[in-house]
Every structure is written in structure tokens, then in C-alpha cells.
Design an enzyme around this catalytic site. Structure first.
Site: not given
Ligand code: NDP
Length: 293
Positions: A12, A20, A45, A50, A75, A108
Site C-alpha cells: 500500500v 495530524g 492522521d 482525539y 487509531k 494507539h
Molecule cells: P507537532 O510536532 O506536529 O507540533 C504541533 C505543534 O506545533 C502545535 O502546537 C502547532 O501549533 C505548532 N506548529 C505547527 N506547525 C508549526 C510551524 N511550522 N512552526 C511553529 N510551530 C508549529 O506535534 P503533535 O504532538 O501535534 O504531533 C503531530 C501529530 O502526531 C498529532 O497531531 C497526532 O496526529 C500525532 N500524535 C500521535 C500520538 C500518539 O500517541 N500516537 C501522540 C501525539 C501526536 P498550531 O496548531 O497553533 O500551529
């Protein structure tokens, strides 16, 4: 499909960069997903936990793209582990997303204190795979010991383990184990968001090494981190609710880091995890009911 896809071990195709939506409030999820698809993302994702699967589905439909043009990954939460519960959890997630088939379905978290339930949930994923309800199955936050046991006691090798990977926490031994088994490492918090929104002292976005490399390419630290994932063969799923950042995080296909730059980023690993220890996840502490579709 997005400019770069990765072929999973079952054939796939997965668009390497996805949006995310963890901590994306339901009332802005539809707009964020629609915006991401407008600028070129073809992979979202989400997760039952969530609370925004319905709004993800709405965003995909509003984009006007055909179902098979968007890769949908979700998940199952630990409260739905066990064979029958996990089968029903698929119905809940697919129902909220408004689709018949999911592209990738993950467990998850491992439930180390009730690993038999984790295994039964995975056997339900295998059944969904055999029945064509999902195109691929995998896991998230599995540590080596969890993966080894899963591989020993079930049949379908997970195509993905979605784990915390950013420059400050790289889990290289686990990534090597993935390579041995043909499991794709998918990075969560790929730009180190967790080093920022948890109020840590050192944020990846301010890292001098990343900022220097970014300056050399006319890119941002976030773009450099995403490029580092791509060049090291990982999928990444950055989250943002801001249109400018959603676009920025996808604008990573027109430059290339040098070997020296990759090595310099590899050297930033602190070994300190931002998220919870997978061993500490219990139903008592983290269980919660996932609503019906
Ligand atoms: P990320 O590393 O994607 O960072 C997201 C954070 O950074 C948000 O606060 C966002 O704020 C900010 N941000 C986004 N883009 C930028 C940029 N270009 N410059 C500066 N700041 C930025 O962290 P996440 O923990 O959200 O992880 C991403 C995804 O991973 C999640 O959304 C989820 O889908 C998955 N995940 C899975 C987990 C698991 O247990 N399986 C646990 C955690 C995450 P803003 O939205 O205000 O831009």
C-alpha cells in the site's frame, strides 16, 4: 497523491507527510483538514481518542476529492481493546469518518498490564484486514518488547509503528528494529511540538543548530525537521490549525539536506521522551469511553 509516497510492506502507498489532528478542536478540524487537502496533503492522521473523526470526515468530503485520493489513518483507543470490542471500535471510527474502508488502522498504545487484550485487539485488526475493511494495520507507541511479543503471537506484521520522533528524542534502537521487520517508522510530534506545548525549557523551534541549517536553505526549523524525517525514510504527521503553517509544513519537497546536516540533527538527541512512558499506560489511568458513531 502527495509528491512523496512510501510503499508499506504490504504494497500500500502511504503519502509520506500527513496532517495530524491531535488537540485540534472539533470546531476547527473540518477547516484545517480542508485547507490541508487544498494545499496538497493527501493523508490525515486522526484517532478515536482525539474526538474529531466526524469533523475529519466532513473536511475530506468538503474538499471534493475522491475517497481514494485521500489516505485516512486512525487509531483504536485502549478502552476498546479485546477482540469483539475492537471490531466494534472499527465500526465507530468508520461510522464517524463516514467511510466503508480505512487506509490504515493502528492500536494507539500497547496496554502492557493487559497485553492479552492488546493482542486480541490486534487479531481483530487482522480480521478487518482479511475482510478488506482496512487496507493496512499497524501499531503506535510499541516499545521493542511489545513489538517482539506481537510479532511472536500474531500473523500480520504491522506495517507502521507510530512513535515519538523529533530531533530531541529519536528512539534509534527502536527504529533499527523496525527496519529489521520492514516496519515503517512514522514520527509523531515530528517537529517537536511536544517540546513546546508541554512548556519544556528547550523547544526544537528555537534550536540554534536547526535554525542555522534552516537559514542555509531559506527554510524554517519546522521544514528542516520534516525534511530530516523524509531523508531518513520516515513518515511524518505535523499538526497545525493555522493555514500558513499547514502550507509551510507541506512545502518541504524542493530542498535537500546534506549528509553533514543530517548528522548534525542526529546529534541533537537528548534521549528524553516528551510523551508518557508506554509502560505507564493503564486502563485505570487513561481509559475513557469512546462514543458510538
Ligand atoms: P507537532 O510536532 O506536529 O507540533 C504541533 C505543534 O506545533 C502545535 O502546537 C502547532 O501549533 C505548532 N506548529 C505547527 N506547525 C508549526 C510551524 N511550522 N512552526 C511553529 N510551530 C508549529 O506535534 P503533535 O504532538 O501535534 O504531533 C503531530 C501529530 O502526531 C498529532 O497531531 C497526532 O496526529 C500525532 N500524535 C500521535 C500520538 C500518539 O500517541 N500516537 C501522540 C501525539 C501526536 P498550531 O496548531 O497553533 O500551529
Amino acid at each position: 497523491m502527495s509528491p512523496l509516497t512510501i510503499t508499506l510492506s504490504n504494497g500500500v502507498e502511504l503519502p509520506a507527510i500527513g496532517l495530524g489532528v491531535f488537540q485540534t478542536p472539533p470546531d476547527v478540524t473540518t477547516a484545517s483538514v480542508e485547507e490541508a487537502l487544498r494545499v496538497g496533503y493527501r493523508h490525515i492522521d486522526t484517532a478515536a481518542a482525539y474526538g474529531n473523526e466526524r469533523e475529519v470526515g466532513d473536511g475530506i468530503r468538503r474538499s471534493g476529492l475522491a475517497r481514494d485520493e485521500v489516505f485516512i489513518e486512525t487509531k483504536l483507543w485502549i478502552s476498546d481493546y479485546g477482540y469483539d470490542s475492537a471490531l466494534h471500535a472499527f465500526d465507530k471510527s468508520a461510522g464517524k469518518l463516514g467511510v466503508d474502508q480505512l487506509d490504515l488502522l493502528l492500536l494507539h498504545q500497547p496496554l502492557p498490564s493487559a497485553f492479552d487484550r492488546t493482542l486480541d485487539a490486534y487479531r481483530a485488526l487482522e480480521k478487518l484486514l482479511a475482510d478488506g475493511r482496512v487496507r493496512a494495520i499497524g501499531v503506535s507507541n510499541f516499545m521493542p518488547e511489545h513489538l517482539e511479543r506481537l510479532l511472536a503471537e500474531t500473523s500480520a506484521v504491522p506495517v507502521v509503528n507510530q512513535i515519538e520522533v523529533h530531533p530531541y528524542f529519536q528512539q534509534t534502537a527502536l527504529q533499527r528494529l523496525h527496519v529489521q521487520h520492514g516496519i515503517l517508522t512514522q514520527a509523531w510530534s515530528p517537529i517537536g511540538g511536544i517540546t513546546s506545548y508541554r512548556g519544556g525549557e528547550k523547544r526544537t523551534f528555537d534550536d540554534p543548530v536547526l535554525l542555522e541549517i534552516a537559514g542555509q536553505h531559506g527554510k524554517s526549523a519546522a521544514q528542516v525537521m520534516l525534511r530530516w524525517h523524509l531523508q531518513e525514510g520516515r513518515s511524518a504527521i505535523p499538526k497545525s490549525i493555522k493555514p500558513a503553517r499547514i502550507a509551510e509544513n507541506f512545502d518541504v519537497f524542493d530542498f535537500e539536506l546534506t549528509t553533514e546536516q543530517l548528522v548534525a540533527i542526529d546529534a541533537l538527541d537528548t534521549g528524553v521522551r516528551g510523551g508518557p512512558e508506554p509502560e505507564s499506560i493503564t486502563l485505570e489511568a487513561y481509559g475513557r469511553e469512546i462514543p458510538e458513531a
